[in-house]
Design a protein around this motif. Structure first.
Motif, PDB file in Angstrom:
ATOM      1  N   LEU A  40       0.826  -1.206   0.000  1.00 30.24           N
ATOM      2  CA  LEU A  40       0.000   0.000   0.000  1.00 30.24           C
ATOM      3  C   LEU A  40       0.858   1.251   0.000  1.00 30.24           C
ATOM      4  CD1 LEU A  40      -2.807  -0.912   2.577  1.00 30.24           C
ATOM      5  CD2 LEU A  40      -3.083  -0.663   0.108  1.00 30.24           C
ATOM      6  N   ARG A  41       1.885   1.258   0.848  1.00 33.76           N
ATOM      7  CA  ARG A  41       2.757   2.433   0.936  1.00 33.76           C
ATOM      8  C   ARG A  41       3.654   2.572  -0.289  1.00 33.76           C
ATOM      9  NH1 ARG A  41       3.101   0.631   6.504  1.00 33.76           N
ATOM     10  NH2 ARG A  41       5.002  -0.525   6.003  1.00 33.76           N
ATOM     11  N   ALA A  42       3.902   1.464  -0.968  1.00 34.90           N
ATOM     12  CA  ALA A  42       4.835   1.475  -2.086  1.00 34.90           C
ATOM     13  C   ALA A  42       4.155   1.687  -3.434  1.00 34.90           C
ATOM     14  CB  ALA A  42       5.615   0.158  -2.122  1.00 34.90           C
ATOM     15  N   THR A  43       2.843   1.841  -3.449  1.00 34.71           N
ATOM     16  CA  THR A  43       2.103   1.964  -4.694  1.00 34.71           C
ATOM     17  C   THR A  43       1.825   3.425  -5.029  1.00 34.71           C
ATOM     18  OG1 THR A  43       1.041  -0.185  -4.344  1.00 34.71           O
ATOM     19  CG2 THR A  43      -0.021   1.324  -5.883  1.00 34.71           C
ATOM     20  N   PRO A  44       2.172   3.880  -6.229  1.00 31.95           N
ATOM     21  CA  PRO A  44       1.812   5.245  -6.639  1.00 31.95           C
ATOM     22  C   PRO A  44       0.304   5.430  -6.651  1.00 31.95           C
ATOM     23  CG  PRO A  44       3.463   4.301  -8.129  1.00 31.95           C
ATOM     24  CD  PRO A  44       2.980   3.185  -7.252  1.00 31.95           C
ATOM     25  N   THR A  45      -0.151   6.612  -6.284  1.00 34.45           N
ATOM     26  CA  THR A  45      -1.590   6.848  -6.165  1.00 34.45           C
ATOM     27  C   THR A  45      -2.057   8.021  -7.012  1.00 34.45           C
ATOM     28  OG1 THR A  45      -1.208   8.182  -4.177  1.00 34.45           O
ATOM     29  CG2 THR A  45      -1.725   5.847  -3.858  1.00 34.45           C
ATOM     30  N   GLY A  46      -1.300   8.368  -8.062  1.00 37.34           N
ATOM     31  CA  GLY A  46      -1.778   9.392  -8.974  1.00 37.34           C
ATOM     32  C   GLY A  46      -2.988   8.898  -9.746  1.00 37.34           C
ATOM     33  N   PRO A  47      -3.844   9.813 -10.194  1.00 37.45           N
ATOM     34  CA  PRO A  47      -5.065   9.402 -10.915  1.00 37.45           C
ATOM     35  C   PRO A  47      -4.736   8.577 -12.161  1.00 37.45           C
ATOM     36  CG  PRO A  47      -5.142  11.736 -10.343  1.00 37.45           C
ATOM     37  CD  PRO A  47      -3.749  11.280 -10.056  1.00 37.45           C
ATOM     38  N   VAL A  48      -5.430   7.462 -12.328  1.00 40.90           N
ATOM     39  CA  VAL A  48      -5.273   6.601 -13.508  1.00 40.90           C
ATOM     40  C   VAL A  48      -6.646   6.125 -13.948  1.00 40.90           C
ATOM     41  CG1 VAL A  48      -2.940   5.815 -12.932  1.00 40.90           C
ATOM     42  CG2 VAL A  48      -4.922   4.532 -12.102  1.00 40.90           C
ATOM     43  N   GLY A  49      -6.685   5.562 -15.152  1.00 42.60           N
ATOM     44  CA  GLY A  49      -7.949   5.057 -15.660  1.00 42.60           C
ATOM     45  C   GLY A  49      -8.287   3.692 -15.117  1.00 42.60           C
ATOM     46  N   THR A  50      -7.407   2.705 -15.392  1.00 42.16           N
ATOM     47  CA  THR A  50      -7.716   1.318 -15.030  1.00 42.16           C
ATOM     48  C   THR A  50      -6.598   0.717 -14.185  1.00 42.16           C
ATOM     49  OG1 THR A  50      -6.723   0.569 -17.108  1.00 42.16           O
ATOM     50  CG2 THR A  50      -9.102   0.928 -17.088  1.00 42.16           C
ATOM     51  N   VAL A  51      -7.006  -0.096 -13.209  1.00 47.93           N
ATOM     52  CA  VAL A  51      -6.059  -0.786 -12.333  1.00 47.93           C
ATOM     53  C   VAL A  51      -6.435  -2.260 -12.274  1.00 47.93           C
ATOM     54  CG1 VAL A  51      -5.262  -1.074  -9.945  1.00 47.93           C
ATOM     55  CG2 VAL A  51      -5.478   1.212 -10.909  1.00 47.93           C
ATOM     56  N   LEU A  52      -5.415  -3.120 -12.331  1.00 43.76           N
ATOM     57  CA  LEU A  52      -5.588  -4.556 -12.102  1.00 43.76           C
ATOM     58  C   LEU A  52      -4.935  -4.919 -10.780  1.00 43.76           C
ATOM     59  CD1 LEU A  52      -6.218  -7.517 -12.911  1.00 43.76           C
ATOM     60  CD2 LEU A  52      -3.977  -7.555 -14.046  1.00 43.76           C
ATOM     61  N   ASP A  53      -5.710  -5.539  -9.903  1.00 45.59           N
ATOM     62  CA  ASP A  53      -5.174  -6.091  -8.655  1.00 45.59           C
ATOM     63  C   ASP A  53      -5.084  -7.598  -8.846  1.00 45.59           C
ATOM     64  OD1 ASP A  53      -4.465  -6.792  -6.088  1.00 45.59           O
ATOM     65  OD2 ASP A  53      -6.453  -6.406  -5.223  1.00 45.59           O
TER      66      ASP A  53
END
Length: 505
Positions: free
Chosen positions: A153-166
């Protein structure tokens, strides 16, 4: 959402979540309020010490009841639980799989705890662990928010994006986090119970997440994403599956190899991946070369950060305890023997662990793999974004050196110069000079006096790099800049740019 992944109980649990959210909000079962109510006892939760938490919850009314019920696993009178969880009906909660009832008392059947990862409180549902009560974890156990999840969680960039795959969503914590910065989140898992809990977690937080049943990347193979996050079952060991949340069925570091080698195929142009991974250290083999061999030859800028290297025996003991096993138990000892035998057969000397960041680029694959075993400022997510920005600039410089020579540079305000002197025959003698970056990863570079002089001349309104190097050459008695002197200067500057100690303006 695929209809075949839900069960009747799962549908009941998701249907219960709007009322459950109302109850949790009404009582104040959120990250900030829990911290305020528990005070110093909050740290006891992480130490698996229920007594300080129970004492702190005594006078906290209905919130105290939920602390004892959901965080400590205490059995409470059904009437008390009904009051704390209103408007949730206790019998409905039992039918949905949230609670267990034994006569007039009720226990939690699931772990439910608040988490604030920077976007306000989110509630995460998962299976009960053995933190407060001894229990053996089942194969389809769904892990809650552990240390690995928090680090990602702390290591993930959080800038606005369209689509994310978890990838391998588990309880859904990474997907819930992604919903705060992405327009659309897709989460996969091979564990039906994980998808059930992830569905309920999404419903509890009133967010829309696409849940897909399937192994690894197969369910979404034809799609492309702006960002991928993955906390895969990366535990290194024999090819077996004892717990789906950590065991891949692939030998040694095969799970990390699979994810790292295939993730780039699903990235949209300019897309990024943030993943946890592990790799073995084998006798007479550089771990960097091992990870490098997993990457495609084209299309990826990779930054691999090794956070720790574990001794095989320590590694096995840690993961045995993680599964709720006592390493002193004969069955656990037999399992440890098999595990260590597998390591010995493969000449494994250690197990590395860290973060893998990928960015989709149009060009040959690039890799920087380095150790970050010293203390640093978390989170790394924003640093990864800046790393890729600096890397793109350095690629441009590699194609046109004039870009660097004509640029002006400044020393980053967080960069400090350290000089180390040691006692000698004639007093204090200079031993080494280092540049320290005082924020983020806190990188260090040893530098010589020539480099120190070069950086001293860097100003936003100062001279371009080539003119600074010309002045430096003159100061060293050279009438012109030799090719070797220029190459050395450029190499030093680009190395400092890569780690953010200096930057072009």
């Amino acid at each position: 959402m695929p209809a075949n992944r839900s069960t009747t109980t799962g549908s009941l649990l998701a249907a219960l979540c709007p009322d459950l959210r109302t109850a949790l909000t009404r009582v104040g079962y959120d990250a900030d309020t829990l911290l305020a109510v528990l005070g110093d006892a909050h740290a006891a939760l992480g130490r698996s010490e229920p007594v300080p938490v129970r004492r702190a919850a005594r006078d906290a009314g209905e919130l105290g009841a939920l602390i004892r019920l959901l965080l400590l696993g205490d059995a409470l009178p059904a009437r008390e639980v009904a009051a704390a969880l209103a408007p949730v009906d206790v019998d409905h909660a039992v039918a949905a799989g949230l609670l267990d009832r034994h006569g007039d008392t009720v226990r939690a059947a699931l772990d439910l705890r608040p988490l604030d990862a920077g976007a306000g409180t989110r509630w995460i549902l998962s299976d009960l662990d053995d933190a407060m009560r001894r229990r053996t974890l089942t194969e389809d156990h769904v892990l809650g928010v552990g240390h690995a999840s928090l680090s990602l969680l702390r290591a993930t960039p959080t800038g606005p994006v369209g689509t994310v795959l978890d990838l391998g969503t588990g309880c859904g914590v990474q997907a819930i986090h992604a919903a705060s910065y992405a327009q659309q989140v897709t989460a996969t898992d091979v564990n039906a119970r994980a998808l059930w809990l992830a569905e309920a977690t999404a419903a509890l937080n009133d967010v829309d997440i696409e849940l897909v049943d399937g192994s690894w990347f197969e369910p979404v193979r034809t799609r492309r994403f702006d960002q991928i996050v993955a906390n895969p079952p990366f535990v290194v060991g024999p090819a077996r599956i004892e717990h789906t949340y950590r065991d891949s069925g692939l030998a040694l570091d095969g799970a990390s190899e699979l994810v790292i080698s295939q993730a780039a195929d699903l990235l949209a142009p300019g897309g990024t991946a943030s993943m946890l991974a592990a790799w073995v250290h084998v006798d007479d083999e550089d771990w960097r070369g091992r990870v490098s061999s997993w990457l495609p030859a084209h299309g990826v800028d990779a930054w691999v950060v090794q956070r720790d290297v574990a001794d095989p025996a320590l590694y096995v003991g840690t993961w045995l305890r993680d599964a709720g096993l006592d390493p002193r138990d004969p069955a656990a000892q037999a399992r440890a023997e098999r595990w260590l035998d597998a390591f010995a057969a493969a000449d494994v000397e250690g197990i590395g662990f860290g973060f893998v960041y990928l960015r989709a680029i149009d060009g040959p694959t690039e890799l920087l793999a380095e150790d970050l075993t010293h203390g640093f400022d978390d989170p790394l997510g924003e640093e990864a974004v800046r790393y890729f920005e600096r890397s793109a600039w350095l690629r441009a410089v590699a194609g046109d050196e004039n870009l660097a020579w004509s640029s002006r540079f400044v020393v980053d305000p967080a960069t400090a110069l350290e000089r180390v002197y040691l006692p000698g025959a004639d007093g204090w003698a200079p031993e080494v000079a280092r540049l320290h970056r005082g924020d983020g990863p806190r990188w260090q570079h040893e530098v010589d006096e020539t480099t120190i002089s070069l950086l001293a001349g860097m100003r936003a309104d100062g001279l371009p790099l080539y003119e600074l190097v010309e002045l430096l050459a003159l100061a060293h008695g050279c009438e012109e800049v030799t090719a070797e002197f220029a190459a050395d200067a450029l190499s030093v500057v680009t190395g400092l740019v890569r780690h953010g100690l200096v930057r072009a303006v």
